[in-house]
Write an enzyme that holds these catalytic residues in place. Structure first.
Site, short mmCIF file in Angstrom:
data_model
loop_
_atom_site.label_atom_id
_atom_site.label_comp_id
_atom_site.label_asym_id
_atom_site.label_seq_id
_atom_site.Cartn_x
_atom_site.Cartn_y
_atom_site.Cartn_z
CG HIS A 28 -1.93 -1.09 1.24
ND1 HIS A 28 -1.61 -2.37 1.59
CD2 HIS A 28 -3.26 -1.08 0.96
CE1 HIS A 28 -2.70 -3.13 1.52
NE2 HIS A 28 -3.70 -2.38 1.15
CG HIS A 68 -3.79 0.06 4.87
ND1 HIS A 68 -4.61 0.36 5.94
CD2 HIS A 68 -3.89 1.11 4.02
CE1 HIS A 68 -5.17 1.54 5.74
NE2 HIS A 68 -4.74 2.02 4.60
CB SER A 115 -8.33 -6.04 12.03
OG SER A 115 -9.73 -6.09 12.05
CG ASP A 146 -9.82 9.07 5.15
OD1 ASP A 146 -9.20 8.01 4.95
OD2 ASP A 146 -10.02 9.90 4.25
CG LEU A 178 -9.27 8.63 -3.08
CD1 LEU A 178 -8.22 8.48 -4.17
CD2 LEU A 178 -10.67 8.52 -3.66
CB SER A 334 -23.44 -10.25 36.77
OG SER A 334 -24.71 -9.65 36.96
CD GLU A 355 -19.96 -5.78 25.49
OE1 GLU A 355 -20.81 -5.94 26.39
OE2 GLU A 355 -20.16 -5.06 24.48
CG HIS A 404 -24.38 -14.64 33.64
ND1 HIS A 404 -23.37 -14.24 34.48
CD2 HIS A 404 -25.54 -14.27 34.24
CE1 HIS A 404 -23.88 -13.67 35.54
NE2 HIS A 404 -25.20 -13.68 35.44
CD GLN A 416 -28.93 -11.25 28.27
OE1 GLN A 416 -28.10 -10.72 29.00
NE2 GLN A 416 -29.34 -10.70 27.13
#
Length: 612
Positions: A28, A68, A115, A146, A178, A334, A355, A404, A416
């Site tokens: 790239h 990249h 990623s 961007d 771009l 929890s 998350e 859970h 859940q």
């Protein structure tokens, strides 16, 4: 460095990016060329880094979220004297450290990127570690593209960075208009980005990304801003400096058509060496171990939820080890991470219902040498799965705990229920997957996780289960336990977690009928205890696997893999959650899914009957 030298350095970075991509025949270069001036000014005038000591406690951090643009990063490393020109030109070659996207195979790279949408969230984690844990005055610089600002993970990071007042964090946004297939959503509308970032509380600066004076001034402004992070929004041109590719669509991810002509147009090859600013003297007062680990102890026969045991063990681990850090996804009451928060608030981070940011922050924190535990409901880790996948590429050391899990949570229903988590985490390269069945086992495994490397996942249970092991029992990772065993066993039942208790009950029923069942607690789902599984199969000649999980990729598949490579596979019945659950009590859920004691006993009877 003076402006004319900065401009020359920018051209050098463009030339070397073009050369690297040409040598590879891929890459790239145009994405690298747009950000070259931004990085030239940063390297020469603002980045404080000792390339000979990449672990120096005073070093800044530079994260290429637009991974990249790796030719640009490697060209920076060459200008700093960290790699040679010969190594630069091994770009994307087999065995080369300069891979298509950056990874920590290079010691100056903290985390793998590529990623899109991950660099800024991880940068938030790095900035948190520097500010609240290391307490060192260094900066985190993140180069963003961007295009990736369309990712929701970026905005989780933006809000969290403001909430934590991370004035040591600067996002450098390369607005080159771009993307891969055409113009980005906002093209060159710098104000569109600035308005959004400003609304989240960030200090924003809009500049011409090829004006080295403006870039230099913006970095100084960012460094002097107090109480909030800064975003430098820079208008740039993709393929800058080469008329044949400047601002042209259809050239993303391709080497330049005539690299030699492009290098000549850019002024030829240069060999500028940049004297990078060194870091300030710094020492990290890492909390020392507080003494021997004293885990909670539970008496056999008690009824204790494994999530409760996890929370208590985690708090105890935090007392014994000053490097342990805990991150929560606003479910600490929890998951029981709130117990750690009460004991060690200075090492507890609330990430709220975000998350992706939860896992990203943990990745950034572990890159600073801390030992993070990040916890949420097992089902909700799916939102952050790409961060987990990339963390393995980063060679990250993470402890992830999902509570859970399975239909055993009962009335809350399928939204859940973590029913895919074992498969998901088993698929991660080099991962460890643990599923304890009782409180003492959970406490031990919580502590054992901290000594492992790679991605470690622990699955806990919402409801109470009987304590079957004494506090003195050991549970080495990679092992299993024979819970029921005789020399006359007719069938082996393999289970873990909730279904282990159902398997014990089934074995007791079968014993009354004269059928002896061996029960294996496969608390390490990965790496599975192949030796014990094969030995049991050889002795009994039949297997039943039972799991509170979908059949694909979970415990059953882990058992089947023990019989690969030509090892004889005995007759096997696989019990798992095959239908879509609804709302019901935990006992009703297990029965409806066909994974309770009665279903296990029935499967075992059928296998034994068929064998006879």
């Amino acid at each position: 460095m003076q402006d004319h030298l900065l401009s020359e350095l920018g051209q050098q970075l463009r030339v070397d990016s073009v050369r690297a991509a040409a040598a590879a025949g891929s890459g790239h270069p145009t994405s690298s060329m747009s950000a070259a001036d931004l990085m030239a000014v940063l390297l020469a005038n603002h980045l404080h880094y000792d390339f000979e000591q990449p672990r120096h406690p005073g070093n800044d951090h530079l994260v290429f979220s637009k991974g990249h643009a790796s030719p640009l990063l490697y060209s920076l490393f060459k200008a700093a004297g960290a790699i040679s020109d010969e190594e630069l030109l091994t770009f994307r070659k087999l065995g080369s450290r300069v891979e298509g996207h950056p990874t920590p195979r290079l010691p100056w790279v903290d985390v793998a990127t590529g990623s899109l949408g991950q660099g800024l969230p991880i940068g938030v984690g790095l900035a948190l570690a520097r500010k609240r844990l290391d307490k060192v005055d260094s900066r985190v610089w993140v180069l963003c593209g961007d295009s990736e600002l369309a990712e929701g993970s970026v905005w989780e990071a933006v809000e969290h960075g403001w909430y934590e007042h991370l004035d040591n964090l600067t996002a450098i946004i390369d607005v080159n208009r771009l993307g891969q297939r055409g113009p980005t959503r906002h093209a060159w509308d710098l104000g569109a980005y600035a308005r959004r970032l400003h609304a989240f509380g960030w200090h924003t600066i809009e500049i011409d990304g090829h004006d080295v004076t403006a870039i230099d001034r913006a970095y100084g402004d960012a460094a002097s801003t107090v109480g909030r992070p800064t975003a430098i929004i820079a208008r740039t041109v993709k393929g800058r400096g080469v008329a044949a590719v400047e601002n042209r669509e259809g050239l993303h991810g391709k080497p330049l058509p005539d690299p030699e002509e492009a290098v000549a147009e850019l002024g030829g090859v240069r060999e500028m060496a940049v004297p990078v600013l060194g870091p300030a003297a710094a020492g990290i007062a890492r909390p020392s171990h507080g003494g021997p680990l004293t885990l909670p102890r539970f008496d056999p026969g008690e009824e204790v939820a494994t999530r409760d045991a996890f929370g208590q063990a985690l708090a105890a681990l935090g007392t014994a080890r000053g490097d342990v850090v805990v991150l929560d996804g606003e479910v600490g009451d929890s998951t029981r991470t709130e117990l750690f928060a009460k004991e060690h608030p200075e090492r507890f981070f609330e990430c709220y219902i975000a998350e992706q940011q939860l896992v990203a922050a943990a990745i950034g924190i572990q890159a600073r040498g801390w030992t993070p535990y990040a916890s949420t409901f097992a089902a909700f880790f799916t939102r952050a799965y790409d961060f987990v996948r990339m963390a393995s590429i980063s060679r990250a050391d993470l402890n992830l705990v999902g509570s859970h899990a399975g239909v055993a949570i009962g009335e809350d229903g399928p939204s859940q229920m973590g029913l895919e988590d074992l498969a998901a985490f088993r698929a991660v390269h080099g991962s460890t997957v643990l599923y304890p069945c009782d409180a003492n086992q959970t406490a031990r495994l919580t502590a054992e996780m901290a000594e492992e490397s790679g991605i470690r996942y622990l699955r806990t249970t919402r409801g109470k289960t009987p304590v079957i092991y004494p506090p003195s029992e050991s549970f080495p990772i990679g092992g299993s336990k024979l819970v029921r065993a005789t020399d006359d066993d007719h069938v082996t039942i393999v289970a873990a977690g909730v279904t282990l208790h159902e398997a014990i009950a089934a074995a007791d029923r079968l014993a009354q009928e004269g059928i002896h069942a061996r029960v294996i607690d496969l608390y390490t789902v990965k790496p599975a205890d192949t030796q014990t599984l094969r030995a049991a199969a050889d002795l009994t000649g039949a297997l039943v696997t039972v799991e509170d999980h979908h059949p694909e990729g979970g415990l059953g598949d882990a058992v089947l893999e023990a019989f690969c490579d030509g090892y004889p596979m005995p007759p096997t019945a696989r019990l798992a959650v095959r239908d879509m659950p609804t709302s019901a009590t935990p006992a009703q859920q297990l029965a409806a899914a066909g994974i309770d004691a009665e279903a296990i006993a029935a499967a075992a009877r059928q296998l034994v009957g068929a064998a006879n």
